[in-house]
Design a protein around this motif. Structure first.
Motif, PDB file in Angstrom:
ATOM      1  N   ILE A   1      43.574  40.336  75.748  1.00  0.00           N
ATOM      2  CA  ILE A   1      44.197  40.140  77.119  1.00  0.00           C
ATOM      3  C   ILE A   1      43.572  41.547  77.913  1.00  0.00           C
ATOM      4  CG2 ILE A   1      45.873  40.128  78.853  1.00  0.00           C
ATOM      5  CD1 ILE A   1      47.482  38.550  76.779  1.00  0.00           C
ATOM      6  N   PHE A   2      42.574  41.349  78.872  1.00  0.00           N
ATOM      7  CA  PHE A   2      42.170  42.631  79.418  1.00  0.00           C
ATOM      8  C   PHE A   2      42.559  42.781  80.486  1.00  0.00           C
ATOM      9  CE2 PHE A   2      39.038  42.958  75.988  1.00  0.00           C
ATOM     10  CZ  PHE A   2      38.775  41.570  75.636  1.00  0.00           C
ATOM     11  N   SER A   3      43.366  41.758  81.311  1.00  0.00           N
ATOM     12  CA  SER A   3      43.881  42.392  82.466  1.00  0.00           C
ATOM     13  C   SER A   3      44.891  41.277  82.868  1.00  0.00           C
ATOM     14  CB  SER A   3      42.896  42.186  83.868  1.00  0.00           C
ATOM     15  OG  SER A   3      42.206  40.880  84.024  1.00  0.00           O
TER      16      SER A   3
ATOM     17  N   SER B   1      50.157  40.773  91.121  1.00  0.00           N
ATOM     18  CA  SER B   1      48.962  41.773  91.145  1.00  0.00           C
ATOM     19  C   SER B   1      49.670  42.907  91.972  1.00  0.00           C
ATOM     20  CB  SER B   1      47.690  41.275  91.582  1.00  0.00           C
ATOM     21  OG  SER B   1      47.932  40.907  92.819  1.00  0.00           O
ATOM     22  N   GLY B   2      49.257  44.061  91.395  1.00  0.00           N
ATOM     23  CA  GLY B   2      49.699  45.212  92.141  1.00  0.00           C
ATOM     24  C   GLY B   2      51.202  45.432  91.913  1.00  0.00           C
TER      25      GLY B   2
ATOM     26  N   SER C   1      45.638  35.386  83.262  1.00  0.00           N
ATOM     27  CA  SER C   1      44.671  36.517  83.082  1.00  0.00           C
ATOM     28  C   SER C   1      43.279  35.942  83.509  1.00  0.00           C
ATOM     29  CB  SER C   1      44.823  36.969  81.865  1.00  0.00           C
ATOM     30  OG  SER C   1      43.772  37.966  81.652  1.00  0.00           O
ATOM     31  N   MET C   2      42.746  36.407  84.304  1.00  0.00           N
ATOM     32  CA  MET C   2      41.214  36.143  84.710  1.00  0.00           C
ATOM     33  C   MET C   2      41.074  34.480  84.751  1.00  0.00           C
ATOM     34  SD  MET C   2      39.555  38.936  82.004  1.00  0.00           S
ATOM     35  CE  MET C   2      37.955  38.642  82.504  1.00  0.00           C
TER      36      MET C   2
END
Length: 113
Positions: free
Chosen positions: A26-28, A51-52, A97-98
């Motif tokens: 999981i990269f983001s 997000s954020g 994620s993505m």
């Protein structure tokens, strides 16, 4: 992969803390948090980080729940206080994620005396 823990039988007025740990490549993380599904009802949002680092809560748990996270451990925690029988549900961890959405297996929280 999402691994949830917590859940079980809680008396009305009690508290419950759930945790969800993500693993794998999981990269983001765009969104991570919790949904629940009560018997005979649709799955619905409980609390999430968007997000954020913005948090979003269902009206039913606002003011009596806290969502927190440990970024190093890719883990999100949900604590709900003043639990009532109507909080009885299977609680599912959710991660997006993505453009891909992941669900944990679910953990049952039963609020009953």
């Amino acid at each position: 992969q999402l691994q949830a823990s917590g859940g079980g039988l809680v008396q009305p007025g009690g508290s419950q803390r759930l945790s969800c740990a993500a693993s794998g490549s999981i990269f983001s993380i765009d969104v991570m948090g919790w949904y629940h599904q009560a018997p005979g009802k649709q799955r619905e949002l409980v609390a999430v980080f968007t997000s954020g680092s913005v948090t979003k809560f269902a009206e039913s748990v606002k003011g009596r729940s806290t969502i927190s996270r440990d970024n190093a451990k890719l883990t999100v925690y949900l604590q709900i206080d003043s639990l009532q029988p109507e909080d009885t549900a299977v609680y599912y961890c959710n991660l997006r994620s993505m453009g891909v959405e992941y669900w944990g297996e679910g953990t049952l929280v039963t609020v009953s005396s």
